[in-house]
Design a protein around this motif. Structure first.
Motif, PDB file in Angstrom:
ATOM      1  N   LEU A 162       0.697  -0.650   0.206  1.00  0.00           N
ATOM      2  CA  LEU A 162       0.040  -0.240   0.446  1.00  0.00           C
ATOM      3  C   LEU A 162       0.907   1.295  -0.319  1.00  0.00           C
ATOM      4  N   ALA A 163       2.019   0.636   0.796  1.00  0.00           N
ATOM      5  CA  ALA A 163       2.510   2.089   0.721  1.00  0.00           C
ATOM      6  C   ALA A 163       2.994   3.606  -0.395  1.00  0.00           C
ATOM      7  N   GLY A 164       3.592   2.717  -1.906  1.00  0.00           N
ATOM      8  CA  GLY A 164       3.059   2.740  -3.287  1.00  0.00           C
ATOM      9  C   GLY A 164       1.972   3.342  -3.390  1.00  0.00           C
ATOM     10  N   LEU A 165       0.561   3.549  -2.927  1.00  0.00           N
ATOM     11  CA  LEU A 165      -0.550   4.301  -3.127  1.00  0.00           C
ATOM     12  C   LEU A 165       0.026   6.041  -2.865  1.00  0.00           C
ATOM     13  N   PHE A 166       0.794   5.955  -1.358  1.00  0.00           N
ATOM     14  CA  PHE A 166       1.226   7.352  -1.191  1.00  0.00           C
ATOM     15  C   PHE A 166       1.858   8.132  -1.502  1.00  0.00           C
ATOM     16  N   ALA A 167       2.824   6.957  -2.734  1.00  0.00           N
ATOM     17  CA  ALA A 167       4.277   7.673  -3.133  1.00  0.00           C
ATOM     18  C   ALA A 167       4.384   9.296  -4.213  1.00  0.00           C
ATOM     19  N   GLU A 168       5.413  10.069  -4.025  1.00  0.00           N
ATOM     20  CA  GLU A 168       4.734  10.960  -4.646  1.00  0.00           C
ATOM     21  C   GLU A 168       5.796  10.407  -6.376  1.00  0.00           C
ATOM     22  N   GLY A 169       5.296  11.103  -6.885  1.00  0.00           N
ATOM     23  CA  GLY A 169       5.683  10.584  -8.338  1.00  0.00           C
ATOM     24  C   GLY A 169       7.138  12.230  -8.838  1.00  0.00           C
ATOM     25  N   PRO A 170       7.947  12.093  -9.848  1.00  0.00           N
ATOM     26  CA  PRO A 170       8.580  12.799  -9.989  1.00  0.00           C
ATOM     27  C   PRO A 170       8.023  14.229 -10.210  1.00  0.00           C
ATOM     28  N   SER A 171       9.237  15.282 -10.010  1.00  0.00           N
ATOM     29  CA  SER A 171       8.521  16.506 -10.572  1.00  0.00           C
ATOM     30  C   SER A 171       9.019  17.202 -11.591  1.00  0.00           C
ATOM     31  N   GLU A 172      10.604  16.340 -12.207  1.00  0.00           N
ATOM     32  CA  GLU A 172      10.812  17.055 -13.740  1.00  0.00           C
ATOM     33  C   GLU A 172       9.915  16.488 -14.815  1.00  0.00           C
ATOM     34  N   PRO A 173       9.936  16.808 -15.669  1.00  0.00           N
ATOM     35  CA  PRO A 173       9.363  16.306 -16.903  1.00  0.00           C
ATOM     36  C   PRO A 173      10.182  14.973 -17.219  1.00  0.00           C
ATOM     37  N   PRO A 213      10.714  12.565 -25.572  1.00  0.00           N
ATOM     38  CA  PRO A 213       9.999  13.408 -25.919  1.00  0.00           C
ATOM     39  C   PRO A 213       8.478  12.420 -26.287  1.00  0.00           C
ATOM     40  N   VAL A 214       8.124  10.974 -25.678  1.00  0.00           N
ATOM     41  CA  VAL A 214       7.029  11.035 -25.951  1.00  0.00           C
ATOM     42  C   VAL A 214       6.255  10.666 -24.861  1.00  0.00           C
ATOM     43  N   LEU A 215       7.659  10.640 -23.917  1.00  0.00           N
ATOM     44  CA  LEU A 215       6.302  10.266 -22.637  1.00  0.00           C
ATOM     45  C   LEU A 215       6.248  12.106 -22.145  1.00  0.00           C
ATOM     46  N   ARG A 216       7.242  13.186 -22.654  1.00  0.00           N
ATOM     47  CA  ARG A 216       6.483  14.639 -22.355  1.00  0.00           C
ATOM     48  C   ARG A 216       5.359  14.968 -22.786  1.00  0.00           C
ATOM     49  N   ARG A 217       4.697  13.700 -24.351  1.00  0.00           N
ATOM     50  CA  ARG A 217       3.583  14.390 -25.080  1.00  0.00           C
ATOM     51  C   ARG A 217       2.974  13.512 -24.002  1.00  0.00           C
ATOM     52  N   LEU A 218       3.177  12.441 -23.748  1.00  0.00           N
ATOM     53  CA  LEU A 218       1.361  11.556 -22.926  1.00  0.00           C
ATOM     54  C   LEU A 218       1.655  12.871 -21.651  1.00  0.00           C
ATOM     55  N   SER A 232       4.109  23.257 -12.582  1.00  0.00           N
ATOM     56  CA  SER A 232       3.732  22.481 -13.220  1.00  0.00           C
ATOM     57  C   SER A 232       4.592  21.023 -12.260  1.00  0.00           C
ATOM     58  N   ALA A 233       5.540  21.326 -11.829  1.00  0.00           N
ATOM     59  CA  ALA A 233       6.710  20.352 -10.639  1.00  0.00           C
ATOM     60  C   ALA A 233       5.396  19.600  -9.582  1.00  0.00           C
ATOM     61  N   GLU A 234       4.706  20.595  -8.794  1.00  0.00           N
ATOM     62  CA  GLU A 234       4.004  20.194  -7.810  1.00  0.00           C
ATOM     63  C   GLU A 234       2.424  19.369  -7.927  1.00  0.00           C
ATOM     64  N   PHE A 235       2.300  19.420  -9.558  1.00  0.00           N
ATOM     65  CA  PHE A 235       1.613  19.157 -10.451  1.00  0.00           C
ATOM     66  C   PHE A 235       1.225  17.870 -10.497  1.00  0.00           C
ATOM     67  N   ARG A 236       2.839  17.548 -10.800  1.00  0.00           N
ATOM     68  CA  ARG A 236       3.355  16.648 -11.542  1.00  0.00           C
ATOM     69  C   ARG A 236       3.755  15.489 -10.658  1.00  0.00           C
ATOM     70  N   ARG A 237       3.528  16.246  -9.408  1.00  0.00           N
ATOM     71  CA  ARG A 237       4.604  15.232  -8.717  1.00  0.00           C
ATOM     72  C   ARG A 237       3.507  14.418  -7.365  1.00  0.00           C
ATOM     73  N   TYR A 238       2.184  14.779  -7.576  1.00  0.00           N
ATOM     74  CA  TYR A 238       0.906  14.248  -6.991  1.00  0.00           C
ATOM     75  C   TYR A 238       0.078  13.898  -7.330  1.00  0.00           C
ATOM     76  N   THR A 239       0.296  13.732  -9.802  1.00  0.00           N
ATOM     77  CA  THR A 239      -1.260  12.934 -10.629  1.00  0.00           C
ATOM     78  C   THR A 239       0.174  12.716 -11.715  1.00  0.00           C
ATOM     79  N   GLU A 240       1.510  12.729 -11.763  1.00  0.00           N
ATOM     80  CA  GLU A 240       2.056  11.246 -12.771  1.00  0.00           C
ATOM     81  C   GLU A 240       2.281   9.703 -12.725  1.00  0.00           C
TER      82      GLU A 240
END
Length: 202
Positions: A49-60, A64-69, A93-101
């Motif tokens: 369950l720890a993975g459910l609360f793990a923060e994601g990356p903050s940098e894009p 280039p394909v992943l940046r598009r996705l 963007s970094a904050e949003f990415r950290r909690y949504t990616e």
């Protein structure tokens, strides 16, 4: 029905696919899964369950394909911001990415897996001269729609398609151009996506 999705009673969709088409879609979906990567691993305690609360990356992503996705949530590349605004947009963007990616990746992974599993479930014994008919529930159709969209974004990124003008030029490529097969896959997936959207409309 060959090459196009048609509605099924109850809200699903069906499409006739031959072995080559099944192989192409499956291969592309597997490549997409490899590109997206696995989900967050368990922490050192072994708690899944720890993975459910793990923060994601903050940098894009650097790819280039992943940046598009997984594009930045703030900022418009078409309208350059002032240095101060650009810095603020990067921070947001970094904050949003950290909690949504992580969740976005999980959703795209689930959609691609649904495509692979539904193709694997097709019985080769039922394939005749006209191919096999793939039947999807409404939920599976939604997952396929998401995966088809991601596949087209990925291929479009590799082909450096950014607008309609790029698309028009690529569609007129000579047969000997090495990009031609990828362009044909891009067009074909677009047709599948368009007809699948039509089956899901009320």
């Amino acid at each position: 029905m060959p090459g196009t999705f048609e509605p099924l009673p109850g809200g699903g969709a069906a499409v006739a696919l031959d072995d080559v088409e099944i192989s192409i879609i499956r291969s592309l979906a597997v490549q997409l899964l490899e590109l997206i990567g696995p989900g967050p691993a368990e922490d050192a305690s072994g708690d899944p369950l720890a993975g459910l609360f793990a923060e994601g990356p903050s940098e894009p992503p650097s790819d280039p394909v992943l940046r598009r996705l997984f594009p930045d949530a703030y900022g418009d590349p078409e309208q350059p911001a002032s240095p101060r605004d650009a810095e603020e947009q990067r921070a947001h963007s970094a904050e949003f990415r950290r909690y949504t990616e992580n969740d976005l990746r999980a959703g795209k992974r689930d959609n691609a897996l649904a495509v692979v599993r539904s193709l694997d479930a097709l019985s080769s014994a039922s394939a005749g001269e006209g191919g096999t008919v793939l039947k999807l529930s409404r939920q599976e159709s939604q997952q396929w729609l998401g995966a088809l969209n991601d596949l087209r974004l990925a291929i479009g990124s590799r082909l450096e398609i950014t607008d309609e003008e790029d698309s028009d030029l690529l569609f007129r490529l000579p047969d000997e151009d090495p990009r031609k097969p990828m362009v044909m896959a891009y067009l074909w997936l677009g047709g599948l996506q368009e007809t699948l959207v039509g089956t899901l409309m009320p």
